[in-house]
Design a protein around this motif. Structure first.
Motif, PDB file in Angstrom:
ATOM      1  N   ARG A   1       0.719  -1.193  -0.057  1.00  0.00           N
ATOM      2  CA  ARG A   1      -0.049  -0.145   0.142  1.00  0.00           C
ATOM      3  C   ARG A   1       0.850   1.477   0.022  1.00  0.00           C
ATOM      4  O   ARG A   1       0.688   2.075  -0.719  1.00  0.00           O
TER       5      ARG A   1
ATOM      6  N   GLY B   1      -8.053   1.558  -3.722  1.00  0.00           N
ATOM      7  CA  GLY B   1      -6.897   2.535  -4.455  1.00  0.00           C
ATOM      8  C   GLY B   1      -5.741   1.439  -4.868  1.00  0.00           C
ATOM      9  O   GLY B   1      -5.334   1.847  -6.104  1.00  0.00           O
ATOM     10  N   PRO B   2      -5.129   0.611  -4.203  1.00  0.00           N
ATOM     11  CA  PRO B   2      -4.109  -0.120  -4.653  1.00  0.00           C
ATOM     12  C   PRO B   2      -4.552  -1.307  -5.493  1.00  0.00           C
ATOM     13  O   PRO B   2      -3.662  -2.032  -5.907  1.00  0.00           O
TER      14      PRO B   2
ATOM     15  N   GLN C   1     -20.334  -5.025  -3.785  1.00  0.00           N
ATOM     16  CA  GLN C   1     -18.803  -5.054  -4.496  1.00  0.00           C
ATOM     17  C   GLN C   1     -18.388  -6.407  -4.826  1.00  0.00           C
ATOM     18  O   GLN C   1     -18.935  -7.450  -3.801  1.00  0.00           O
TER      19      GLN C   1
ATOM     20  N   LYS D   1     -18.119  -9.265   7.288  1.00  0.00           N
ATOM     21  CA  LYS D   1     -17.364  -8.302   8.213  1.00  0.00           C
ATOM     22  C   LYS D   1     -18.415  -7.589   8.966  1.00  0.00           C
ATOM     23  O   LYS D   1     -19.258  -7.176   8.659  1.00  0.00           O
TER      24      LYS D   1
ATOM     25  N   THR E   1     -12.627  -8.579   6.874  1.00  0.00           N
ATOM     26  CA  THR E   1     -12.596  -7.554   6.040  1.00  0.00           C
ATOM     27  C   THR E   1     -13.099  -7.868   4.681  1.00  0.00           C
ATOM     28  O   THR E   1     -13.281  -8.868   4.224  1.00  0.00           O
ATOM     29  N   ILE E   2     -13.585  -6.951   3.836  1.00  0.00           N
ATOM     30  CA  ILE E   2     -13.993  -7.043   2.491  1.00  0.00           C
ATOM     31  C   ILE E   2     -12.668  -7.304   1.622  1.00  0.00           C
ATOM     32  O   ILE E   2     -12.852  -8.604   0.910  1.00  0.00           O
ATOM     33  N   GLU E   3     -11.815  -6.826   1.710  1.00  0.00           N
ATOM     34  CA  GLU E   3     -10.611  -6.959   1.059  1.00  0.00           C
ATOM     35  C   GLU E   3      -9.555  -8.058   1.819  1.00  0.00           C
ATOM     36  O   GLU E   3      -9.809  -8.264   3.094  1.00  0.00           O
TER      37      GLU E   3
HETATM   38  P1  XMP Z   1     -12.038  -3.392   3.963  1.00  0.00           P
HETATM   39  O1  XMP Z   1     -11.172  -4.445   3.410  1.00  0.00           O
HETATM   40  O2  XMP Z   1     -11.432  -2.715   5.103  1.00  0.00           O
HETATM   41  O3  XMP Z   1     -12.521  -2.458   2.979  1.00  0.00           O
HETATM   42  O4  XMP Z   1     -13.479  -4.169   4.607  1.00  0.00           O
HETATM   43  C1  XMP Z   1     -13.705  -1.481   3.366  1.00  0.00           C
HETATM   44  C2  XMP Z   1     -13.914  -0.804   1.683  1.00  0.00           C
HETATM   45  O5  XMP Z   1     -12.705   0.071   1.347  1.00  0.00           O
HETATM   46  C3  XMP Z   1     -12.041  -0.580   0.307  1.00  0.00           C
HETATM   47  N1  XMP Z   1     -10.794   0.027   0.356  1.00  0.00           N
HETATM   48  C4  XMP Z   1      -9.982   0.739   0.188  1.00  0.00           C
HETATM   49  N2  XMP Z   1     -10.198   1.666  -0.654  1.00  0.00           N
HETATM   50  N3  XMP Z   1      -7.883   2.373  -0.761  1.00  0.00           N
HETATM   51  C5  XMP Z   1      -9.231   2.644  -1.078  1.00  0.00           C
HETATM   52  O6  XMP Z   1      -9.428   3.583  -1.462  1.00  0.00           O
HETATM   53  C6  XMP Z   1      -7.650   1.382   0.142  1.00  0.00           C
HETATM   54  O7  XMP Z   1      -6.415   1.369   0.642  1.00  0.00           O
HETATM   55  C7  XMP Z   1      -8.516   0.656   0.520  1.00  0.00           C
HETATM   56  N4  XMP Z   1      -8.578  -0.665   1.093  1.00  0.00           N
HETATM   57  C8  XMP Z   1      -9.929  -1.212   1.352  1.00  0.00           C
HETATM   58  C9  XMP Z   1     -12.679  -1.509   0.119  1.00  0.00           C
HETATM   59  O8  XMP Z   1     -12.448  -2.049  -1.425  1.00  0.00           O
HETATM   60  C10 XMP Z   1     -13.823  -1.516   0.647  1.00  0.00           C
HETATM   61  O9  XMP Z   1     -14.784  -1.084  -0.305  1.00  0.00           O
END
Ligand code: XMP
Length: 507
Positions: free
Chosen positions: A293, A387-388, A428, A499, A503-505
């Motif tokens: 990241r 973003g990444p 998503q 989640k 987490t989502i990712e």
């Molecule tokens: P997680 O994985 O935390 O993701 O459940 C929640 C939402 O955020 C997005 N996501 C990101 N968006 N930069 C972004 O712009 C990032 O580094 C990043 N990491 C997670 C993810 O796709 C989901 O919609």
């Protein structure tokens, strides 16, 4: 002058929801910390006090001086807000004998009271509180009760001040919108003149005045927020806006080409920069998610900065920051945190003034503005994408070959969702390349290839999410297509984690 309702935030999780509900009534509102009421603003026509994680009698409870509000403007207290008004007027608030959470029904109601106009006796409301108002001063008239809660709603006689113990802003309060409409429209006299069209008209005028002939740069990501911000700015200042769209090599299959074409069709002055070689070389051999990241974040800033310097005399950096990113949220310890999202450190590095034309909009309003601006539906309804990019969906180190495999598998999945009319039903979706190989058999050959995980979730704000219950027939088709068409993959799994705790990712 745009009239507004002020929502005083005492730290409840549902404060933003109150804001969204009021906006859905086409009434403009702003959320401000409990102690920052804009007394000098003549456009305020009413006040809503939110809930809070505190009890009103806690030493650390958030307090504000109501004497300058009550009697001057219509006031509606919700949950803690209602308790706070009662408590500071000499009423009693105590821990509830039996805590009332969830559904309840208003079994007595003064249907002649303007706050409860056009509501039904017995209406379902949503309760979420550990305290209850046990007595109110004489001037408080109880206008609704449930079986368990004697003071479910009250009005202060001779004043346009109300309190409700329940949460009209949550969907489970069946007539919550009606109650909020009664307050905002009938009691406060709101004209309901806030709409996507009115926002565009006033914002374009403001941007013209604010920016004059100045030059502005904006980073496009392909996402809804930055795209809508760009189209809005383009309407205001045309060619003085330069948009920069960086390909870090971790985008979806053909995304850079397709989205760039979309932007050009929208008449944007856009520079597409293919920096994928730089990112691949910097990411080579890196496995740790946070490092990936950081490399991408810094690389993006460097590329963007270099491109922006090619334009002479830029004064502003525009960003698609939206309201939930800007609201000053209150932490339970009482300190005010500013959680402000921007492209990690860009404004500081570039020494530019910030322009954030969407900073007062909720996500659904951003979409409505995009539609009103004539943007194509597939841009407006795009799923969020990190973003990444695919870098956080390739577990372990990144190579161009792995990106190719993941892009192909992801493309089959996403196209399948569209073809089966499922794309808009999930929040998503995407594919993840797992760092494992497993044994398979294809024809007479033993294979030893990669595994792909598919992830699709339902959500409203990405804070919580559930795995999407996609039809088996669809999953079978997608799995088959991926294994048959994506060289290097012999196994497909579906992620069925919610989640929290996942987490989502994956990274
Ligand atoms: P997680 O994985 O935390 O993701 O459940 C929640 C939402 O955020 C997005 N996501 C990101 N968006 N930069 C972004 O712009 C990032 O580094 C990043 N990491 C997670 C993810 O796709 C989901 O919609």
């Amino acid at each position: 002058m745009q009239e507004k309702i002020i929502i005083l935030d005492f730290g409840s999780q549902t404060t933003q929801l109150i804001g969204r509900r009021v906006r859905e009534l086409n009434m403009y509102c702003e959320i401000v910390p409990y102690n920052k009421f804009p007394y000098d603003d003549p456009s305020v026509i009413g006040v809503i006090l939110s809930g809070s994680p505190f009890s009103v009698y806690d030493e650390k409870a958030f307090k504000t001086d109501l004497s300058r509000l009550r009697g001057h403007l219509p006031v509606l207290g919700i949950c803690y807000g209602a308790q706070f008004i009662a408590y500071t007027s000499g009423g009693s608030v105590e821990p509830a004998g039996s805590r009332e959470y969830g559904r309840a029904h208003l079994t007595t109601m003064d249907l002649g009271n303007p706050l409860l106009k056009d509501m039904q006796l017995g209406t379902q409301v949503w309760m979420s509180h550990g305290d209850t108002i046990t007595s109110v001063p004489e001037s408080f008239k109880v206008i609704a009760s449930t079986d368990k809660v004697a003071v479910a709603a009250y009005q202060v006689e001779g004043e346009k001040t109300w309190g409700v113990q329940f949460h009209p802003e949550v969907y489970h309060s069946a007539e919550g919108t009606q109650l909020l409409r009664n307050f905002v429209v009938d009691i406060c006299g709101g004209k309901q003149d806030w709409s996507a069209a009115s926002f565009i008209e006033s914002t374009v005028a403001q941007l013209k005045e604010q920016l004059g002939d100045d030059k502005v740069v904006l980073g496009l990501s392909g996402g809804v927020d930055s795209s809508v911000a760009a189209v809005l700015l383009n309407k205001a200042i045309g060619k003085n806006l330069t948009c920069i769209f960086v390909d870090h090599g971790m985008l979806r299959k053909n995304e850079f080409r397709d989205v760039l074409r979309d932007y050009e069709c929208l008449g944007l002055n856009v520079v597409g920069v293919d920096a994928s070689a730089k990112f691949f070389s910097e990411l080579a051999g890196v496995t740790e998610p946070e490092r990936k990241r950081k490399i991408i974040g810094k690389g993006f800033i460097d590329v963007f900065d270099e491109e922006a310097h090619k334009i002479t005399d830029v004064k502003w950096l525009a960003q698609g920051t939206i309201y939930p990113d800007c609201i000053e949220s209150l932490s339970i310890t009482g300190t005010t945190i500013k959680s402000h999202h921007n492209v990690g450190g860009l404004p500081e590095k570039m020494n530019l003034k910030l322009c954030e034309p969407l900073r007062l909009l909720f996500k659904d309003e951003v979409r409505a503005v995009g539609r009103e601006l004539g943007m194509p539906e597939h841009l407006i309804k795009r799923h969020p994408f990190p973003g990444p990019g695919l870098a956080v969906r390739i577990l372990g180190d990144i190579t161009p070959e792995k990106v190719r495999i993941l892009q192909d598998a992801d493309d089959i999945f996403i196209r399948g969702l569209r073809d089966w009319d499922l794309y808009d039903k999930v929040w998503q979706a995407g594919a993840i390349l797992l760092p494992v190989q497993s044994v398979g058999v294809m024809g007479d050959e033993r294979t030893y290839e990669r595994a792909i995980a598919l992830r699709a979730v339902t959500s409203t704000d990405a804070m919580t999410a559930d795995w999407a219950h996609l039809p088996y027939e669809f999953m079978a088709k997608v799995s088959n297509d991926i294994i048959n068409h994506v060289r290097g993959v012999n196994r497909v799994c579906y992620d069925i984690s919610s989640k929290p705790p996942a987490t989502i990712e994956w990274e």
